[in-house]
Design a protein around this motif. Sequence first.
Motif, PDB file in Angstrom:
ATOM      1  N   TYR A  68       1.181  -1.231  -0.035  1.00 30.09           N
ATOM      2  CA  TYR A  68      -0.074   0.524   0.339  1.00 30.09           C
ATOM      3  C   TYR A  68       0.637   1.246   0.147  1.00 30.09           C
ATOM      4  O   TYR A  68       0.668   2.533  -0.639  1.00 30.09           O
ATOM      5  CB  TYR A  68      -0.994   0.143   1.130  1.00 30.09           C
ATOM      6  CG  TYR A  68      -2.240  -0.741   1.209  1.00 30.09           C
ATOM      7  CD1 TYR A  68      -3.387  -0.925   0.471  1.00 30.09           C
ATOM      8  CD2 TYR A  68      -2.604  -2.167   1.522  1.00 30.09           C
ATOM      9  CE1 TYR A  68      -4.076  -1.084   0.207  1.00 30.09           C
ATOM     10  CE2 TYR A  68      -3.222  -2.904   1.716  1.00 30.09           C
ATOM     11  CZ  TYR A  68      -4.368  -2.268   1.266  1.00 30.09           C
ATOM     12  OH  TYR A  68      -5.514  -3.435   1.406  1.00 30.09           O
ATOM     13  N   ALA A  69       1.696   1.241   0.628  1.00 29.07           N
ATOM     14  CA  ALA A  69       2.779   2.269   1.116  1.00 29.07           C
ATOM     15  C   ALA A  69       3.601   2.581  -0.417  1.00 29.07           C
ATOM     16  O   ALA A  69       3.625   3.759  -1.126  1.00 29.07           O
ATOM     17  CB  ALA A  69       3.900   1.750   1.565  1.00 29.07           C
ATOM     18  N   GLN A  74       3.556   5.952  -5.895  1.00 30.65           N
ATOM     19  CA  GLN A  74       3.487   5.783  -7.023  1.00 30.65           C
ATOM     20  C   GLN A  74       1.867   6.726  -7.443  1.00 30.65           C
ATOM     21  O   GLN A  74       2.428   7.745  -8.311  1.00 30.65           O
ATOM     22  CB  GLN A  74       3.066   4.893  -7.503  1.00 30.65           C
ATOM     23  CG  GLN A  74       3.938   3.441  -7.521  1.00 30.65           C
ATOM     24  CD  GLN A  74       4.226   2.061  -7.972  1.00 30.65           C
ATOM     25  OE1 GLN A  74       2.612   1.459  -8.943  1.00 30.65           O
ATOM     26  NE2 GLN A  74       4.231   0.970  -7.265  1.00 30.65           N
ATOM     27  N   ALA A  75       0.698   6.228  -7.075  1.00 31.80           N
ATOM     28  CA  ALA A  75       0.092   7.969  -6.670  1.00 31.80           C
ATOM     29  C   ALA A  75       0.417   9.154  -6.515  1.00 31.80           C
ATOM     30  O   ALA A  75       0.140  10.201  -7.780  1.00 31.80           O
ATOM     31  CB  ALA A  75      -0.853   7.810  -5.524  1.00 31.80           C
ATOM     32  N   LEU A  80       1.653  14.401 -10.142  1.00 28.16           N
ATOM     33  CA  LEU A  80       2.940  15.337 -10.663  1.00 28.16           C
ATOM     34  C   LEU A  80       2.511  16.133 -12.313  1.00 28.16           C
ATOM     35  O   LEU A  80       2.588  15.103 -13.446  1.00 28.16           O
ATOM     36  CB  LEU A  80       4.042  15.151 -10.889  1.00 28.16           C
ATOM     37  CG  LEU A  80       4.276  14.726  -9.192  1.00 28.16           C
ATOM     38  CD1 LEU A  80       5.580  14.387  -9.198  1.00 28.16           C
ATOM     39  CD2 LEU A  80       3.687  16.217  -8.192  1.00 28.16           C
ATOM     40  N   ARG A  81       2.742  17.489 -12.489  1.00 29.28           N
ATOM     41  CA  ARG A  81       2.345  17.841 -13.947  1.00 29.28           C
ATOM     42  C   ARG A  81       4.174  17.868 -14.454  1.00 29.28           C
ATOM     43  O   ARG A  81       4.725  17.450 -13.301  1.00 29.28           O
ATOM     44  CB  ARG A  81       1.587  19.213 -13.548  1.00 29.28           C
ATOM     45  CG  ARG A  81       0.355  19.333 -13.211  1.00 29.28           C
ATOM     46  CD  ARG A  81       0.042  21.248 -13.268  1.00 29.28           C
ATOM     47  NE  ARG A  81      -1.908  20.679 -13.157  1.00 29.28           N
ATOM     48  CZ  ARG A  81      -2.863  20.589 -12.638  1.00 29.28           C
ATOM     49  NH1 ARG A  81      -2.042  20.469 -11.571  1.00 29.28           N
ATOM     50  NH2 ARG A  81      -4.380  20.411 -12.655  1.00 29.28           N
ATOM     51  N   PRO A  82       4.064  18.097 -15.870  1.00 30.13           N
ATOM     52  CA  PRO A  82       4.824  17.512 -16.339  1.00 30.13           C
ATOM     53  C   PRO A  82       6.017  19.110 -15.450  1.00 30.13           C
ATOM     54  O   PRO A  82       5.886  20.360 -15.269  1.00 30.13           O
ATOM     55  CB  PRO A  82       4.976  18.496 -18.284  1.00 30.13           C
ATOM     56  CG  PRO A  82       3.473  18.080 -17.924  1.00 30.13           C
ATOM     57  CD  PRO A  82       2.825  17.907 -16.807  1.00 30.13           C
ATOM     58  N   GLN A 125      -3.998   8.264 -12.905  1.00 26.90           N
ATOM     59  CA  GLN A 125      -4.004   8.531 -11.457  1.00 26.90           C
ATOM     60  C   GLN A 125      -4.568   7.392 -11.638  1.00 26.90           C
ATOM     61  O   GLN A 125      -4.863   6.910 -10.440  1.00 26.90           O
ATOM     62  CB  GLN A 125      -4.693   9.644 -11.058  1.00 26.90           C
ATOM     63  CG  GLN A 125      -3.928  10.958 -10.548  1.00 26.90           C
ATOM     64  CD  GLN A 125      -4.045  12.560 -10.544  1.00 26.90           C
ATOM     65  OE1 GLN A 125      -5.270  12.676 -10.733  1.00 26.90           O
ATOM     66  NE2 GLN A 125      -3.791  13.128  -9.381  1.00 26.90           N
ATOM     67  N   GLY A 126      -5.796   6.948 -12.407  1.00 29.42           N
ATOM     68  CA  GLY A 126      -6.941   6.180 -12.790  1.00 29.42           C
ATOM     69  C   GLY A 126      -6.137   4.582 -12.670  1.00 29.42           C
ATOM     70  O   GLY A 126      -6.549   3.734 -11.343  1.00 29.42           O
ATOM     71  N   VAL A 127      -4.958   4.700 -12.962  1.00 30.32           N
ATOM     72  CA  VAL A 127      -4.888   3.180 -13.317  1.00 30.32           C
ATOM     73  C   VAL A 127      -4.247   3.127 -11.529  1.00 30.32           C
ATOM     74  O   VAL A 127      -4.110   1.786 -10.994  1.00 30.32           O
ATOM     75  CB  VAL A 127      -3.037   3.346 -14.171  1.00 30.32           C
ATOM     76  CG1 VAL A 127      -2.312   2.034 -13.793  1.00 30.32           C
ATOM     77  CG2 VAL A 127      -3.276   2.910 -15.460  1.00 30.32           C
ATOM     78  N   ILE A 128      -3.298   3.908 -10.886  1.00 31.41           N
ATOM     79  CA  ILE A 128      -2.690   3.856  -9.893  1.00 31.41           C
ATOM     80  C   ILE A 128      -3.846   3.422  -9.048  1.00 31.41           C
ATOM     81  O   ILE A 128      -4.151   2.511  -7.642  1.00 31.41           O
ATOM     82  CB  ILE A 128      -2.028   4.791  -9.328  1.00 31.41           C
ATOM     83  CG1 ILE A 128      -1.000   5.095 -10.099  1.00 31.41           C
ATOM     84  CG2 ILE A 128      -2.003   4.820  -7.323  1.00 31.41           C
ATOM     85  CD1 ILE A 128       0.348   4.436  -9.621  1.00 31.41           C
ATOM     86  N   SER A 129      -5.265   4.537  -8.955  1.00 26.90           N
ATOM     87  CA  SER A 129      -6.751   4.124  -8.092  1.00 26.90           C
ATOM     88  C   SER A 129      -7.045   2.388  -7.723  1.00 26.90           C
ATOM     89  O   SER A 129      -7.717   1.809  -7.014  1.00 26.90           O
ATOM     90  CB  SER A 129      -7.617   4.387  -8.734  1.00 26.90           C
ATOM     91  OG  SER A 129      -8.778   4.371  -8.122  1.00 26.90           O
ATOM     92  N   HIS A 130      -7.241   2.016  -9.730  1.00 28.59           N
ATOM     93  CA  HIS A 130      -7.685   0.543  -9.594  1.00 28.59           C
ATOM     94  C   HIS A 130      -6.049  -0.376  -9.528  1.00 28.59           C
ATOM     95  O   HIS A 130      -6.933  -1.676  -9.279  1.00 28.59           O
ATOM     96  CB  HIS A 130      -7.419  -0.292 -11.433  1.00 28.59           C
ATOM     97  CG  HIS A 130      -9.000   0.729 -12.027  1.00 28.59           C
ATOM     98  ND1 HIS A 130     -10.638   0.307 -11.365  1.00 28.59           N
ATOM     99  CD2 HIS A 130      -9.126   2.682 -12.326  1.00 28.59           C
ATOM    100  CE1 HIS A 130     -11.266   1.290 -11.881  1.00 28.59           C
ATOM    101  NE2 HIS A 130     -10.552   2.322 -12.632  1.00 28.59           N
ATOM    102  N   SER A 131      -5.077   0.063  -9.505  1.00 28.20           N
ATOM    103  CA  SER A 131      -4.369  -0.846  -8.511  1.00 28.20           C
ATOM    104  C   SER A 131      -4.257  -1.056  -7.498  1.00 28.20           C
ATOM    105  O   SER A 131      -4.169  -2.438  -6.794  1.00 28.20           O
ATOM    106  CB  SER A 131      -2.275  -0.365  -8.855  1.00 28.20           C
ATOM    107  OG  SER A 131      -2.181  -0.542 -10.525  1.00 28.20           O
TER     108      SER A 131
END
Length: 446
Positions: A68-69, A74-75, A80-82, A125-131
């Motif tokens: 989880y940490a 990763q989240a 982060l923006r460019p 962010q969606g990929v991290i949330s579903h991960s």
Amino acid sequence: MLSIRTAPGSGATGRRNIKSRCILFSLLFFISSSGLNAAPGDSTITLTNAVQRALSQNPSLKVFPYRYAALQGQAETAGLRPAYELGFDAENVGGTGDFSGAGGAELTIALSSVIEMGDKRAARQGVISHSRSVLNASRQVESLALLGEVTRRYVDVLAAQEQVTLAGEAAQLASESLRIVKKRATAGATPEAEVKRAQAAAEQAKLALLSEQQRLAYLKVSLSALWGVTSPDFDKVEGDLFQFGEDVAFDLLYAKVEKNPAIEVFAVESRLKEAEIRLAQTQSSADISWSVGVRRLQETDDTALVAGFSMPLFSGKRNAGAVSTALAEKNQVLAERDVMLLDLHTQLFRAFHNRKQAIVAVKALRTAIIPALEQALVETQAAYQRGRYGYLDYVSARQELLSARRTQIEAAAAALTYGAEIEQLTAEPLALTQYGEDYTFSGTPQ
């Protein structure tokens, strides 16, 4: 007394993150609320106690807080923006002729960055949330597997306790037989060889008792290892080995299989793959690189603003392969889910019918076979003492009874073990009276 009482309770941070809609943790968090569930003393343990300790102390579950940490890190990166870049250029410096030295230099300082197109940041962010959802489901699968293993080892210990008791009774029977044979030998009614055989049988019974005691000691170590303890801090486990609860129809059980966390993993993995597809599709939208700065011309001592932008061409075509790969991976997850459902059906069918067969065997042994063998032993012993039966008849009657009782213990343990497997496959209690304890079912874990 082997069933597990469920009720809200305190748990680790990882457990609090599990989705409340999942049935599994209604089975996993238990708090005792009756005398049966409360351990009678420091030397006795119930299944509820064993499960609680395993869930809080088993090493295999301790890795999830670190996972989880890692996802949290990763989240933060995905959000982060460019970054901005500061650049410095020097032209027409250190050349020859008019461009020797720095007199004709053009010095530029500029700020640059990238404008992300296609909402790439939200897709990351969606990929991290579903991960994170996949990790939750994986933790549920691990916890349910641990619950099943605790139950199986608990049943093994309970059955071993019965086998030790039976071995003790067998040793007593052998000693009683030796006493009877010696009495007949003293009266001249039987040869001395039978006394020797009876003595050997009594010693073998003692060895069998010692073997069962050693096996029980090992099984207790095996059970306590599930909560990270190498030396058991209990002497016995509580439970009724011969109570199986009510039967449940196979169709009703299979209808619950889709709620198994192992199937839920495929559902959340499918949603993760959909998020990865969206992320891959965003790469088809070309990002715009921009820069703005100030240029100084040393030769004329003038300054000017400079600006520029750039973007790659044909990025959609170049990214088509990544989109196709992500889509194929999602379809693969759906296919694997169908395979898993078929496999769970086979496992459930085997456990269901093996449990029924084991229960039938226990009932037949308890109601018909063992009573008949007990009566036969009484009559054979009486006939042997009167000289009507020989020593082999007496020993055979005794061994047949002990064998039947041993088979009864093994069949009862098998019935409970298959019941635990059914509960693991359906992620729900098999029956309210499955193991002799009462259930307090709570649908919302802490």
